[in-house]
Write an enzyme that holds these catalytic residues in place. Structure first.
Site, PDB file in Angstrom:
ATOM      1  N   ASP A  96       0.795  -1.230   0.000  1.00  0.00           N
ATOM      2  CA  ASP A  96       0.000   0.000   0.000  1.00  0.00           C
ATOM      3  C   ASP A  96       0.824   1.275   0.000  1.00  0.00           C
ATOM      4  O   ASP A  96       0.353   2.335   0.406  1.00  0.00           O
ATOM      5  CB  ASP A  96      -0.928  -0.005   1.215  1.00  0.00           C
ATOM      6  CG  ASP A  96      -0.169  -0.281   2.506  1.00  0.00           C
ATOM      7  OD1 ASP A  96       1.059  -0.100   2.523  1.00  0.00           O
ATOM      8  OD2 ASP A  96      -0.810  -0.679   3.507  1.00  0.00           O
ATOM      9  N   GLU A 118      -1.101  -8.907  -1.392  1.00  0.00           N
ATOM     10  CA  GLU A 118      -1.635  -8.306  -0.158  1.00  0.00           C
ATOM     11  C   GLU A 118      -2.796  -7.364  -0.491  1.00  0.00           C
ATOM     12  O   GLU A 118      -2.873  -6.220  -0.022  1.00  0.00           O
ATOM     13  CB  GLU A 118      -0.554  -7.573   0.652  1.00  0.00           C
ATOM     14  CG  GLU A 118      -0.894  -7.382   2.121  1.00  0.00           C
ATOM     15  CD  GLU A 118       0.179  -6.592   2.884  1.00  0.00           C
ATOM     16  OE1 GLU A 118       0.263  -5.367   2.724  1.00  0.00           O
ATOM     17  OE2 GLU A 118       0.946  -7.229   3.636  1.00  0.00           O
ATOM     18  N   GLU A 132      -1.954   5.181   3.120  1.00  0.00           N
ATOM     19  CA  GLU A 132      -2.000   3.774   2.688  1.00  0.00           C
ATOM     20  C   GLU A 132      -3.410   3.256   2.409  1.00  0.00           C
ATOM     21  O   GLU A 132      -3.613   2.444   1.504  1.00  0.00           O
ATOM     22  CB  GLU A 132      -1.315   2.881   3.735  1.00  0.00           C
ATOM     23  CG  GLU A 132       0.193   3.073   3.849  1.00  0.00           C
ATOM     24  CD  GLU A 132       0.581   4.219   4.769  1.00  0.00           C
ATOM     25  OE1 GLU A 132      -0.318   4.877   5.346  1.00  0.00           O
ATOM     26  OE2 GLU A 132       1.793   4.466   4.911  1.00  0.00           O
ATOM     27  N   HIS A 210       6.173   4.681  12.686  1.00  0.00           N
ATOM     28  CA  HIS A 210       6.484   5.593  11.575  1.00  0.00           C
ATOM     29  C   HIS A 210       5.259   6.167  10.867  1.00  0.00           C
ATOM     30  O   HIS A 210       5.393   6.855   9.870  1.00  0.00           O
ATOM     31  CB  HIS A 210       7.343   4.869  10.537  1.00  0.00           C
ATOM     32  CG  HIS A 210       6.581   3.820   9.764  1.00  0.00           C
ATOM     33  ND1 HIS A 210       6.342   2.563  10.254  1.00  0.00           N
ATOM     34  CD2 HIS A 210       6.002   3.858   8.549  1.00  0.00           C
ATOM     35  CE1 HIS A 210       5.663   1.865   9.372  1.00  0.00           C
ATOM     36  NE2 HIS A 210       5.434   2.623   8.325  1.00  0.00           N
ATOM     37  N   ARG A 212       2.344   8.222   9.247  1.00  0.00           N
ATOM     38  CA  ARG A 212       2.159   9.658   8.981  1.00  0.00           C
ATOM     39  C   ARG A 212       1.007  10.262   9.781  1.00  0.00           C
ATOM     40  O   ARG A 212       1.073  11.415  10.191  1.00  0.00           O
ATOM     41  CB  ARG A 212       1.875   9.855   7.491  1.00  0.00           C
ATOM     42  CG  ARG A 212       3.099   9.994   6.638  1.00  0.00           C
ATOM     43  CD  ARG A 212       2.674  10.152   5.177  1.00  0.00           C
ATOM     44  NE  ARG A 212       3.717  10.760   4.379  1.00  0.00           N
ATOM     45  CZ  ARG A 212       4.826  10.160   3.989  1.00  0.00           C
ATOM     46  NH1 ARG A 212       5.063   8.908   4.338  1.00  0.00           N
ATOM     47  NH2 ARG A 212       5.716  10.796   3.245  1.00  0.00           N
ATOM     48  N   HIS A 243      12.887   4.888  12.649  1.00  0.00           N
ATOM     49  CA  HIS A 243      12.695   5.061  11.204  1.00  0.00           C
ATOM     50  C   HIS A 243      13.397   6.336  10.733  1.00  0.00           C
ATOM     51  O   HIS A 243      13.476   7.311  11.488  1.00  0.00           O
ATOM     52  CB  HIS A 243      11.181   5.147  10.959  1.00  0.00           C
ATOM     53  CG  HIS A 243      10.777   5.013   9.525  1.00  0.00           C
ATOM     54  ND1 HIS A 243      10.950   6.021   8.617  1.00  0.00           N
ATOM     55  CD2 HIS A 243      10.180   3.999   8.848  1.00  0.00           C
ATOM     56  CE1 HIS A 243      10.477   5.634   7.433  1.00  0.00           C
ATOM     57  NE2 HIS A 243      10.007   4.401   7.552  1.00  0.00           N
TER      58      HIS A 243
HETATM   59  C1  UD1 Z   1       6.859   4.503   3.526  1.00  0.00           C
HETATM   60  C2  UD1 Z   1       5.432   4.238   3.077  1.00  0.00           C
HETATM   61  C3  UD1 Z   1       4.664   3.494   4.151  1.00  0.00           C
HETATM   62  C4  UD1 Z   1       5.414   2.271   4.629  1.00  0.00           C
HETATM   63  C5  UD1 Z   1       6.829   2.646   5.038  1.00  0.00           C
HETATM   64  C6  UD1 Z   1       7.640   1.416   5.344  1.00  0.00           C
HETATM   65  C7  UD1 Z   1       4.356   5.857   1.603  1.00  0.00           C
HETATM   66  C8  UD1 Z   1       3.714   7.179   1.486  1.00  0.00           C
HETATM   67  N1  UD1 Z   1       4.774   5.498   2.825  1.00  0.00           N
HETATM   68  O1  UD1 Z   1       6.804   5.418   4.624  1.00  0.00           O
HETATM   69  O2  UD1 Z   1       3.409   3.098   3.627  1.00  0.00           O
HETATM   70  O3  UD1 Z   1       4.741   1.715   5.720  1.00  0.00           O
HETATM   71  O4  UD1 Z   1       7.483   3.316   3.935  1.00  0.00           O
HETATM   72  O5  UD1 Z   1       8.778   1.753   6.080  1.00  0.00           O
HETATM   73  O6  UD1 Z   1       4.483   5.152   0.631  1.00  0.00           O
HETATM   74  N2  UD1 Z   1      14.013   8.030   4.482  1.00  0.00           N
HETATM   75  C9  UD1 Z   1      15.388   7.932   4.369  1.00  0.00           C
HETATM   76  N3  UD1 Z   1      15.930   6.733   3.976  1.00  0.00           N
HETATM   77  C10 UD1 Z   1      15.183   5.630   3.716  1.00  0.00           C
HETATM   78  C11 UD1 Z   1      13.787   5.739   3.857  1.00  0.00           C
HETATM   79  C12 UD1 Z   1      13.222   6.943   4.228  1.00  0.00           C
HETATM   80  O7  UD1 Z   1      16.112   8.881   4.588  1.00  0.00           O
HETATM   81  O8  UD1 Z   1      15.732   4.587   3.382  1.00  0.00           O
HETATM   82  C13 UD1 Z   1      13.427   9.327   4.866  1.00  0.00           C
HETATM   83  C14 UD1 Z   1      13.540  10.365   3.740  1.00  0.00           C
HETATM   84  O9  UD1 Z   1      13.686  11.630   4.323  1.00  0.00           O
HETATM   85  C15 UD1 Z   1      12.187  10.242   3.036  1.00  0.00           C
HETATM   86  C16 UD1 Z   1      11.293  10.054   4.241  1.00  0.00           C
HETATM   87  O10 UD1 Z   1      12.030   9.186   5.121  1.00  0.00           O
HETATM   88  O11 UD1 Z   1      11.841  11.383   2.265  1.00  0.00           O
HETATM   89  C17 UD1 Z   1       9.933   9.488   3.947  1.00  0.00           C
HETATM   90  O12 UD1 Z   1      10.037   8.300   3.169  1.00  0.00           O
HETATM   91  P1  UD1 Z   1       8.715   7.743   2.429  1.00  0.00           P
HETATM   92  O13 UD1 Z   1       9.070   6.496   1.698  1.00  0.00           O
HETATM   93  O14 UD1 Z   1       8.058   8.834   1.665  1.00  0.00           O
HETATM   94  O15 UD1 Z   1       7.764   7.424   3.618  1.00  0.00           O
HETATM   95  P2  UD1 Z   1       7.953   6.487   4.865  1.00  0.00           P
HETATM   96  O16 UD1 Z   1       7.579   7.265   6.055  1.00  0.00           O
HETATM   97  O17 UD1 Z   1       9.280   5.823   4.803  1.00  0.00           O
HETATM   98  N1  UDP Z   2      11.875  -4.026  10.091  1.00  0.00           N
HETATM   99  C1  UDP Z   2      13.258  -4.189  10.057  1.00  0.00           C
HETATM  100  N2  UDP Z   2      14.032  -3.322  10.742  1.00  0.00           N
HETATM  101  C2  UDP Z   2      13.536  -2.306  11.483  1.00  0.00           C
HETATM  102  C3  UDP Z   2      12.134  -2.149  11.514  1.00  0.00           C
HETATM  103  C4  UDP Z   2      11.336  -3.013  10.805  1.00  0.00           C
HETATM  104  O1  UDP Z   2      13.757  -5.127   9.428  1.00  0.00           O
HETATM  105  O2  UDP Z   2      14.329  -1.558  12.086  1.00  0.00           O
HETATM  106  C5  UDP Z   2      11.047  -4.933   9.279  1.00  0.00           C
HETATM  107  C6  UDP Z   2       9.891  -5.621   9.964  1.00  0.00           C
HETATM  108  O3  UDP Z   2      10.278  -6.859  10.503  1.00  0.00           O
HETATM  109  C7  UDP Z   2       8.894  -5.802   8.828  1.00  0.00           C
HETATM  110  C8  UDP Z   2       9.132  -4.575   7.987  1.00  0.00           C
HETATM  111  O4  UDP Z   2      10.430  -4.108   8.300  1.00  0.00           O
HETATM  112  O5  UDP Z   2       9.221  -6.930   8.032  1.00  0.00           O
HETATM  113  C9  UDP Z   2       8.068  -3.554   8.314  1.00  0.00           C
HETATM  114  O6  UDP Z   2       8.445  -2.308   7.876  1.00  0.00           O
HETATM  115  P1  UDP Z   2       7.688  -0.997   8.329  1.00  0.00           P
HETATM  116  O7  UDP Z   2       7.194  -1.126   9.702  1.00  0.00           O
HETATM  117  O8  UDP Z   2       8.614   0.114   8.018  1.00  0.00           O
HETATM  118  O9  UDP Z   2       6.493  -0.917   7.272  1.00  0.00           O
HETATM  119  P2  UDP Z   2       4.973  -1.424   7.266  1.00  0.00           P
HETATM  120  O10 UDP Z   2       4.966  -2.895   7.418  1.00  0.00           O
HETATM  121  O11 UDP Z   2       4.257  -0.690   8.349  1.00  0.00           O
HETATM  122  O12 UDP Z   2       4.497  -0.980   5.925  1.00  0.00           O
END
Ligand code: UD1
Ligand code: UDP
Length: 376
Positions: A96, A118, A132, A210, A212, A243
């Site tokens: 999602d 999923e 999501e 994490h 939003r 995160h």
């Molecule tokens: C995203 C997904 C969320 C998912 C999560 C899993 C969207 C809108 N959100 O959230 O559904 O549950 O990933 O973890 O699709 N950033 C880094 N390095 C990384 C990843 C993120 O620096 O490897 C920082 C950056 O500043 C980036 C910000 O996090 O701009 C947000 O990343 P983004 O992928 O937009 O949203 P997440 O909060 O990571």
């Molecule tokens: N996870 C990980 N390291 C971390 C936090 C989460 O490997 O520090 C794994 C967790 O076991 C799961 C996945 O990342 O498999 C979930 O990611 P996240 O919670 O970011 O996203 P969501 O599932 O909410 O989309």
């Protein structure tokens, strides 16, 4: 040959598509192509390495704190070129995220069938989880094949008018990935993981967060609740891999940065994270994936959200929805720390999310789909 293009961008998509990609790669009927959008970078690359996923394309779209507008538009433009070059017979997306929304929309614009892994998860609340809930609804309505993890997800898709004969209940592929890692999990932690030192006589709680919709007040209250837990329970230590989203890091480090028995650490790679889940007595999280994984390890989960699309766990008694209020987070955690019967009931529950065979089921269905496509 039937070409499947898997599109993925974040750590949960890598984990949950890896078992499907592995199963496609060993089947001679398929040409398996992978597009990494790079929505995540540091949080994604170690997962690609662990699962040995090689990308045919990497859009590398991540920028610090970029808006959903920037992210979505870059994804769509990048995917147009990838689909033109790849000419897939089917696109696979999982979950999602914004990558999933863009991947399924790109498939639709190019009139390429989309398979949604999923499919059918619903909180029935437009803004929670944000974005999501709408990403997955849109992705489902842009898709052509639906891999629903549970009966509940299947029922949600039917309610929205999706054709029953194209919905397949497979279990969640995340459980396949978890089983894969558990087989390789060392008994002792690897020193390269750099796990924090906690007192082995203390009780360990693992935390992640994490979402939003919790930015701002939600995270402030969550941190308050976590703080209350360590202040009131002197034999408890928290480990919280934070995160990389700056909207999470700033409040969490500001509020919890200098507290005894709270270890704020960098996001962990998958193997050390699974090791930590196994070590923990209980888990506090807003993560989708962690809600699904923890019951396989016998760990009660307190879900720090107002709603969840994963009600199967709540109904099976393996997780509890506790919201983001400090008092409730503290009270429910204290209850599990002090009421052994309540704890054992949750810990002994059966995982409703899958049996570790989801990817095989999905690839069997794709084989039939490919045969049917060839006969037309
Ligand atoms: C995203 C997904 C969320 C998912 C999560 C899993 C969207 C809108 N959100 O959230 O559904 O549950 O990933 O973890 O699709 N950033 C880094 N390095 C990384 C990843 C993120 O620096 O490897 C920082 C950056 O500043 C980036 C910000 O996090 O701009 C947000 O990343 P983004 O992928 O937009 O949203 P997440 O909060 O990571
Ligand atoms: N996870 C990980 N390291 C971390 C936090 C989460 O490997 O520090 C794994 C967790 O076991 C799961 C996945 O990342 O498999 C979930 O990611 P996240 O919670 O970011 O996203 P969501 O599932 O909410 O989309």
């Amino acid at each position: 040959m039937f070409t499947v293009l898997s599109i993925l961008g974040t750590r949960p998509e890598a984990t949950k598509l890896a078992p499907v990609i592995h199963a496609l790669q060993v089947n001679p009927k398929f040409t398996c192509k992978v597009c990494i959008t790079g929505q995540h970078r540091q949080q994604l690359d170690p997962f690609l390495k662990l699962f040995e996923i090689k990308s045919d394309w990497d859009l590398d779209v991540m920028l610090p704190n970029q808006s959903l507008f920037q992210l979505t538009s870059k994804l769509l433009l990048g995917l147009e070129k990838v689909i033109d070059e790849c000419q897939p017979d089917l696109i696979l997306v999982q979950g999602d995220t914004t990558t999933v929304l863009a991947g399924s929309l790109a498939g639709f614009y190019k009139k390429i069938p989309v398979g949604h892994v999923e499919a059918g998860l619903r909180s029935e609340n437009k803004y929670s989880p944000f974005p999501e809930e709408i990403n997955r609804r849109l992705a489902d309505h842009l898709s052509d094949l639906w891999f629903a993890p549970t009966d509940k997800a299947h029922a949600a898709l039917l309610r929205e008018g999706i054709q029953d004969e194209k919905i397949f209940v497979t279990g969640n592929t995340g459980i396949d990935a978890l089983h894969w890692v558990l087989k390789k999990l060392p008994v002792q932690p690897d020193p390269s993981w750099n796990l924090p030192n906690w007192n082995p006589n203390n009780r360990l709680i693992l935390v992640t967060g994490h979402r939003r919709e919790s930015f701002g007040k939600g995270f402030a209250h969550i941190c308050e609740g976590l703080s209350m837990i360590v202040k009131q329970h002197k034999n408890v230590e928290l480990v919280y891999p934070v995160h990389l989203n700056p909207n999470v890091r700033e409040p969490v480090h500001q509020q919890l940065g200098n507290q005894d028995r709270i270890h704020l650490i960098e996001p962990l790679e998958y193997t050390p994270f699974v090791y930590l889940m196994n070590q923990a007595e209980l888990i506090l999280t807003d993560s989708g994936g962690v809600q699904e994984e923890a019951p396989s390890l016998g760990k009660p989960v307190l879900v720090m959200r107002d709603v969840t699309e994963r009600m199967e766990g709540v109904e099976a008694g393996v997780s509890t929805l506790v919201g983001t209020g400090a008092e409730r987070i503290f009270a429910e955690t204290s209850r599990l720390l002090t009421d052994d019967l309540a704890y054992q009931q949750m810990a002994k529950g059966v995982n409703p999310y899958g049996d570790g065979q989801a990817a095989k089921r999905i690839v069997d269905i794709l084989l039939q789909y490919a045969d049917l496509a060839a006969s037309h």
